[in-house]
Design an enzyme around this catalytic site. Structure first.
Site, PDB file in Angstrom:
ATOM      1  N   PHE A 153      -5.626   5.817   0.031  1.00 36.61           N
ATOM      2  CA  PHE A 153      -4.720   4.679  -0.066  1.00 36.61           C
ATOM      3  C   PHE A 153      -4.858   4.002  -1.425  1.00 36.61           C
ATOM      4  CE2 PHE A 153      -5.379   4.858   4.559  1.00 36.61           C
ATOM      5  CZ  PHE A 153      -4.072   4.739   5.028  1.00 36.61           C
ATOM      6  N   TYR A 189       0.826  -1.205   0.000  1.00 34.05           N
ATOM      7  CA  TYR A 189       0.000   0.000   0.000  1.00 34.05           C
ATOM      8  C   TYR A 189       0.860   1.255   0.000  1.00 34.05           C
ATOM      9  CZ  TYR A 189       1.275   0.611   4.889  1.00 34.05           C
ATOM     10  OH  TYR A 189       1.995   0.794   6.037  1.00 34.05           O
ATOM     11  N   TYR A 246      -8.517   7.589  11.521  1.00 34.71           N
ATOM     12  CA  TYR A 246      -7.990   7.866  12.855  1.00 34.71           C
ATOM     13  C   TYR A 246      -8.820   8.876  13.643  1.00 34.71           C
ATOM     14  CZ  TYR A 246      -3.945   5.221  11.316  1.00 34.71           C
ATOM     15  OH  TYR A 246      -3.134   4.213  10.853  1.00 34.71           O
ATOM     16  N   ILE A 278      -7.293   0.255  10.665  1.00 35.79           N
ATOM     17  CA  ILE A 278      -8.414   1.190  10.693  1.00 35.79           C
ATOM     18  C   ILE A 278      -9.642   0.539  10.047  1.00 35.79           C
ATOM     19  CG2 ILE A 278      -6.991   3.260  10.758  1.00 35.79           C
ATOM     20  CD1 ILE A 278      -7.430   3.555   7.738  1.00 35.79           C
ATOM     21  N   PHE A 304       2.673   9.527   3.109  1.00 30.16           N
ATOM     22  CA  PHE A 304       2.970   9.445   4.542  1.00 30.16           C
ATOM     23  C   PHE A 304       3.361   8.038   4.987  1.00 30.16           C
ATOM     24  CE2 PHE A 304      -1.724   8.931   4.462  1.00 30.16           C
ATOM     25  CZ  PHE A 304      -1.860   7.732   5.146  1.00 30.16           C
ATOM     26  N   ASP A 305       3.050   7.028   4.170  1.00 31.88           N
ATOM     27  CA  ASP A 305       3.445   5.658   4.537  1.00 31.88           C
ATOM     28  C   ASP A 305       3.385   4.786   3.297  1.00 31.88           C
ATOM     29  OD1 ASP A 305       4.261   3.514   6.025  1.00 31.88           O
ATOM     30  OD2 ASP A 305       2.341   3.184   7.016  1.00 31.88           O
TER      31      ASP A 305
END
Length: 197
Positions: free
Chosen positions: A190, A114, A173, A147, A127-128
């Protein structure tokens, strides 16, 4: 045992012929049924409360969607202005690449690649990313380990499928955010691939 049966009935568990013990009302329940039974056998009743809540968190939205045998295919959901389909929960998504493998069941270990953004798909800083780390991310599907938006999406994806999902704050979140990376009430974008189901 009768007391235990009453407790688990509250979260939609029922006797299951495959396990000989109990199984979850939703799709692919056997791993969860065995886990719950193991906890009772070990006398770890305090954990029953937490597990019951996790089951409620999963089962309630499925019942609200009218599912009787677990997650259904939502590929006929309405299409929004961004070309994304939207589920009743508010999760928006589109399929980038079709998969041909199996769909995960609740409690099954899955592997995903992802990337995540805050400004849109492929927009702004990422961010990731499991791709940048060079290793798929593994977790138990539908168990509250990720999540809510991820749990909902992964239980409908097929192995090999790549999907883009737009996760509203209440499925991400929320007002707490996540450290210095995810601000409060952030919408998350995502692109995820189900590598192994």
């Amino acid at each position: 045992l009768q007391t235990f049966e009453k407790e688990i009935a509250e979260v939609g568990l029922q006797p299951g012929p495959k396990t000989g013990i109990f199984r979850v009302w939703a799709q692919g329940p056997e791993p969860v049924g065995r886990l719950l039974w193991d906890r009772v056998q070990e006398g770890r009743f305090p954990e029953l409360k937490e597990l019951k809540q996790r089951l409620r968190d999963y089962i309630a939205p499925q019942k609200a969607l009218g599912h009787s045998d677990g997650p259904a295919d939502r590929r006929t959901s309405p299409v929004g202005p961004e070309g994304l389909q939207e589920s009743p929960s508010g999760l928006q998504w589109r399929i980038v690449k079709e998969g041909s493998g199996p769909t995960p069941t609740v409690g099954q270990q899955v592997a995903t690649h992802y990337e995540g953004w805050l400004e849109g798909f492929g927009k702004g800083p990422c961010f990731d990313s499991s791709i940048q780390r060079g290793q798929p991310f593994r977790f138990g599907a539908g168990m509250g380990m990720v999540i809510k938006g991820w749990d909902e999406a992964i239980l409908e994806m097929k192995e090999g499928e790549t999907r883009e999902i737009k996760v509203p704050p209440h499925l991400g979140y929320g007002p707490a955010g996540a450290g210095d990376v995810i601000p409060p009430d952030a919408t998350l974008y995502f692109r995820m691939t189900l590598v192994k189901a």
